[in-house]
Design a protein around this motif. Structure first.
Motif, mmCIF file in Angstrom:
data_model
loop_
_atom_site.group_PDB
_atom_site.id
_atom_site.type_symbol
_atom_site.label_atom_id
_atom_site.label_comp_id
_atom_site.label_asym_id
_atom_site.label_seq_id
_atom_site.Cartn_x
_atom_site.Cartn_y
_atom_site.Cartn_z
ATOM 1 N N THR A 192 0.881 -1.255 -0.012
ATOM 2 C CA THR A 192 0.063 0.022 0.111
ATOM 3 C C THR A 192 0.877 1.324 0.217
ATOM 4 O OG1 THR A 192 -1.721 -1.325 1.132
ATOM 5 C CG2 THR A 192 -1.744 1.283 1.292
ATOM 6 N N ALA A 193 0.449 2.402 -0.658
ATOM 7 C CA ALA A 193 1.345 3.548 -0.927
ATOM 8 C C ALA A 193 0.353 4.555 -0.773
ATOM 9 C CB ALA A 193 2.374 3.554 -2.269
ATOM 10 N N VAL A 194 0.803 5.767 -0.348
ATOM 11 C CA VAL A 194 -0.125 6.801 -0.242
ATOM 12 C C VAL A 194 0.807 8.109 -1.113
ATOM 13 C CG1 VAL A 194 -0.754 8.809 1.153
ATOM 14 C CG2 VAL A 194 -0.751 6.435 2.107
ATOM 15 N N ILE A 195 -0.097 8.417 -2.154
ATOM 16 C CA ILE A 195 0.565 9.437 -3.096
ATOM 17 C C ILE A 195 -0.291 10.665 -3.163
ATOM 18 C CG2 ILE A 195 1.764 7.615 -4.254
ATOM 19 C CD1 ILE A 195 -0.608 7.723 -6.374
ATOM 20 N N SER A 196 0.223 11.559 -3.740
ATOM 21 C CA SER A 196 -0.458 12.958 -4.171
ATOM 22 C C SER A 196 0.232 13.561 -5.218
ATOM 23 C CB SER A 196 -0.376 13.887 -2.862
ATOM 24 O OG SER A 196 0.972 14.290 -2.663
ATOM 25 N N GLY A 197 -0.455 14.483 -6.092
ATOM 26 C CA GLY A 197 0.181 15.149 -7.031
ATOM 27 C C GLY A 197 -0.531 15.022 -8.325
ATOM 28 N N ASP A 198 -0.034 14.561 -9.600
ATOM 29 C CA ASP A 198 -0.683 14.248 -10.709
ATOM 30 C C ASP A 198 -1.183 13.214 -10.772
ATOM 31 O OD1 ASP A 198 -1.531 14.167 -13.293
ATOM 32 O OD2 ASP A 198 0.728 14.449 -14.204
ATOM 33 N N ILE A 199 -2.432 13.015 -10.295
ATOM 34 C CA ILE A 199 -2.975 11.379 -9.965
ATOM 35 C C ILE A 199 -4.130 11.343 -10.693
ATOM 36 C CG2 ILE A 199 -1.518 10.878 -7.708
ATOM 37 C CD1 ILE A 199 -4.143 11.621 -6.175
ATOM 38 N N GLU A 200 -4.573 12.340 -11.615
ATOM 39 C CA GLU A 200 -5.570 11.926 -12.225
ATOM 40 C C GLU A 200 -5.693 10.900 -13.230
ATOM 41 O OE1 GLU A 200 -6.668 15.652 -14.518
ATOM 42 O OE2 GLU A 200 -6.579 16.894 -12.730
ATOM 43 N N GLN A 201 -6.855 10.371 -13.523
ATOM 44 C CA GLN A 201 -6.704 9.003 -14.321
ATOM 45 C C GLN A 201 -6.100 7.758 -13.703
ATOM 46 O OE1 GLN A 201 -9.093 9.045 -17.007
ATOM 47 N NE2 GLN A 201 -9.391 11.312 -16.399
ATOM 48 N N ILE A 202 -6.218 7.859 -12.662
ATOM 49 C CA ILE A 202 -4.972 6.515 -11.776
ATOM 50 C C ILE A 202 -5.841 5.425 -12.395
ATOM 51 C CG2 ILE A 202 -6.484 6.878 -9.820
ATOM 52 C CD1 ILE A 202 -2.773 6.651 -9.654
ATOM 53 N N GLY A 260 -6.194 15.566 -0.900
ATOM 54 C CA GLY A 260 -5.836 15.277 -1.931
ATOM 55 C C GLY A 260 -4.739 14.017 -1.990
ATOM 56 N N GLN A 261 -4.481 13.527 -0.994
ATOM 57 C CA GLN A 261 -3.737 12.269 -1.153
ATOM 58 C C GLN A 261 -4.633 10.917 -1.538
ATOM 59 O OE1 GLN A 261 -1.818 11.681 2.771
ATOM 60 N NE2 GLN A 261 -0.496 13.540 2.339
ATOM 61 N N LEU A 262 -4.129 10.169 -2.127
ATOM 62 C CA LEU A 262 -4.730 8.816 -2.505
ATOM 63 C C LEU A 262 -3.995 7.805 -2.053
ATOM 64 C CD1 LEU A 262 -6.737 7.657 -4.723
ATOM 65 C CD2 LEU A 262 -4.896 7.574 -6.342
ATOM 66 N N THR A 263 -4.657 6.849 -1.420
ATOM 67 C CA THR A 263 -4.041 5.650 -0.848
ATOM 68 C C THR A 263 -4.547 4.284 -2.090
ATOM 69 O OG1 THR A 263 -4.442 6.194 1.319
ATOM 70 C CG2 THR A 263 -4.165 3.981 0.866
ATOM 71 N N VAL A 264 -3.068 3.836 -2.537
ATOM 72 C CA VAL A 264 -3.334 2.660 -3.679
ATOM 73 C C VAL A 264 -2.731 1.417 -2.911
ATOM 74 C CG1 VAL A 264 -3.410 4.223 -5.527
ATOM 75 C CG2 VAL A 264 -1.219 3.470 -4.489
ATOM 76 N N THR A 265 -3.589 0.375 -3.231
ATOM 77 C CA THR A 265 -2.865 -0.990 -2.892
ATOM 78 C C THR A 265 -2.881 -1.792 -4.034
ATOM 79 O OG1 THR A 265 -3.936 -0.800 -0.526
ATOM 80 C CG2 THR A 265 -3.493 -2.885 -1.272
ATOM 81 N N LEU A 266 -2.223 -2.779 -4.057
ATOM 82 C CA LEU A 266 -1.984 -3.737 -5.257
ATOM 83 C C LEU A 266 -1.728 -5.003 -4.592
ATOM 84 C CD1 LEU A 266 0.247 -3.440 -8.630
ATOM 85 C CD2 LEU A 266 0.264 -5.413 -7.014
ATOM 86 N N HIS A 267 -2.610 -5.807 -5.101
ATOM 87 C CA HIS A 267 -2.536 -7.335 -4.504
ATOM 88 C C HIS A 267 -1.814 -8.506 -5.490
ATOM 89 C CE1 HIS A 267 -5.064 -6.689 -0.937
ATOM 90 N NE2 HIS A 267 -5.902 -5.815 -1.750
ATOM 91 N N GLY A 268 -0.831 -9.260 -5.033
ATOM 92 C CA GLY A 268 -0.197 -9.999 -5.898
ATOM 93 C C GLY A 268 -0.508 -11.367 -5.421
ATOM 94 N N ARG A 269 0.421 -12.183 -5.166
ATOM 95 C CA ARG A 269 0.080 -13.566 -4.483
ATOM 96 C C ARG A 269 1.213 -13.963 -3.769
ATOM 97 N NH1 ARG A 269 -0.070 -16.301 -8.818
ATOM 98 N NH2 ARG A 269 1.913 -17.312 -8.809
ATOM 99 N N SER A 270 1.048 -14.461 -2.408
ATOM 100 C CA SER A 270 2.152 -14.939 -1.255
ATOM 101 C C SER A 270 2.702 -16.277 -1.808
ATOM 102 C CB SER A 270 1.617 -14.778 0.110
ATOM 103 O OG SER A 270 2.758 -14.816 0.809
#
Length: 456
Positions: free
Chosen positions: A213-223, A249-259
């Motif tokens: 999980t990451a928290v990002i901001s800035g140019d995050i349109e069309q994420i 204005g911050q966005l939290t993004v999470t990516l799931h893979g496989r353990s």
């Protein structure tokens, strides 16, 4: 046997450093599982010893002479974190289609109980033996092996003469690669059109991170559109993406893979490295994401990292990027790299390569590491165990050298033996971990005869 196993599987014995006390050195869960295991032994007539809740044992053959040889059987009660993606409660064991599902079912509570009952068969038959048996259960095998360090310093007994750990696979594991975790450190500074505030991924160094999980901001349109395009390039990885906006204005993004088990990182999909690659592509400029997303991603043999090495007997080095921690408010951010390495290379050579990486501030090493371990095929321990395996299965035995680390390497004449059979599905350190009931029964029979042949 299944009832006793269920009583262990119901205990969440994950290490919990937040709840460490002098009485619970790795948290309350591992202690509870150890106490339950020793209580089963007491019920069955064994005298037990608990060494300050780090590890415990019971012995069989106390009536033998003091100078009788001793066989050590090494198991562990701790488990890796359950993580996500389970179809059932990981600590409410259940049988589906002949398989027992629970965290610890195959690593290592299931094999432990199969071996325990193998010895119980000999005890109830009152089979005469000439060697003592010491059955030792630890509580920190999945982390730093602090349990065994403490046990051998404080138990007041010499090491067993030979032994095995029921914590791997048949026909035998008589060689194990070296094992070291090294940490690469970064500052929190990052620039670019997208700013990275924080990044967290991974539960343990010996597990492939299922998610990050990451928290990002800035140019995050069309994420979402950007991530859809990213996922399309890796359709075979079955990546899953989540995002959540905040008022600032911050966005939290999470990516799931496989353990997967960190000794076999190629069997998983490292959610942290793929998220880092995504962030790198959409505008984050940071050595942290650059190394994670460009160098570490799918670099299971350490080729891009520059540490690849292969030995003719022990095979190739493997690398698992296991735990990621980053904050732009801190100057010490880390990625933990767990290496399983053969003879011919060592932790210092790996350290030197990591120190030369552009953008890395410094490198440190874990306090606990293991050098490569090997017991020759002609050793009577190996010969005996393989002969029992061949007799019971009708299959030809052969030596195996693995990247995984087991308590078998605690003794100079120590190996790992079962309980997985060739062709079994390996679910250790994964969601929906299981062990088939028939594997438990077959393994118990093999363990009974193996202990007898070693100690008769």
């Amino acid at each position: 046997m299944i009832a006793d196993l269920f009583s262990l599987l119901k205990i969440n014995s994950e290490r919990d450093d937040a709840k460490v006390t002098p009485e619970t050195p790795f948290g309350p869960g591992p202690v509870a599982a150890l106490e339950k295991f020793l209580s089963l032994a007491q019920r069955d007539g064994y005298q037990t010893t608990n060494v300050d809740n780090y590890a415990g044992h019971f012995t069989y053959g106390d009536d033998l002479p003091d100078d009788a040889e001793e066989i050590g059987i090494f198991a562990h009660m701790d488990v890796v974190p359950a993580g996500t993606g389970w179809e059932s409660d990981p600590y409410s064991p259940e049988i589906r289609d002949g398989k027992i599902y629970a965290r610890g079912a195959s690593d290592d509570k299931g094999p432990t109980m199969a071996c325990y009952y193998g010895l119980k068969i000999l005890k109830e038959l009152n089979v005469p033996l000439t060697k003592k048996i010491r059955f030792i259960a630890g509580t920190d095998e999945e982390s730093g092996w602090g349990d065994m360090d403490y046990y051998f310093k404080h138990v007041g007994l010499p090491e067993p003469d030979l032994g095995f750990s029921p914590d791997a696979e048949f026909p035998i594991i008589n060689g194990e690669k070296g094992n070291i975790t090294e940490y690469i450190h970064f500052s929190g500074e990052n620039t670019g059109a997208v700013h990275l505030h924080s990044f967290i991924g991974g539960l343990r160094e010996n597990m492939v991170p299922e998610s990050a999980t990451a928290v990002i901001s800035g140019d995050i349109e069309q994420i979402q559109a950007k991530f859809d395009a990213f996922v399309a390039n890796y359709a075979d990885k079955n990546l899953k993406f989540e995002s959540k906006s905040a008022a600032d204005g911050q966005l939290t993004v999470t990516l799931h893979g496989r353990s997967a088990h960190g000794a076999m990182p190629e069997k998983g999909v490292n959610g942290a490295t793929y998220l880092a690659k995504f962030l790198d592509e959409i505008g984050v400029v940071s050595p942290f994401t650059k190394i994670a997303g460009q160098v570490l991603i799918e670099d299971h043999a350490g080729e891009k990292l520059g540490v690849a090495f292969e030995d003719t007997k022990m095979g190739a080095l493997s690398m698992n990027a296991g735990v990621f921690k980053f904050s732009d408010q801190q100057d010490d951010n880390t990625i933990a790299l767990n290496f399983r390495y053969p003879q011919g290379i060592d932790e210092d050579k790996i350290y030197d390569v990591l120190n030369s990486l552009s953008g890395v501030e410094s490198v440190t090493k874990s306090a606990h590491g293991h050098t490569p371990h090997y017991v020759p095929m002609e050793d009577p321990l190996v010969e005996t165990l393989l002969s029992v395996y061949e007799k019971q299965t009708g299959l030809k035995g052969h030596e195996q050298i693995i990247g995984g680390g087991t308590f078998g390497r605690l003794l100079k004449r120590g190996v790992a033996f079962g309980a997985m059979f060739p062709g079994d599905v390996d679910t250790m350190h994964q969601a929906n971990e299981f062990i088939p009931v028939d594997v438990l029964l077959r393994a118990s029979a093999i363990y009974a005869e193996a202990i007898y042949e070693l100690a008769k």
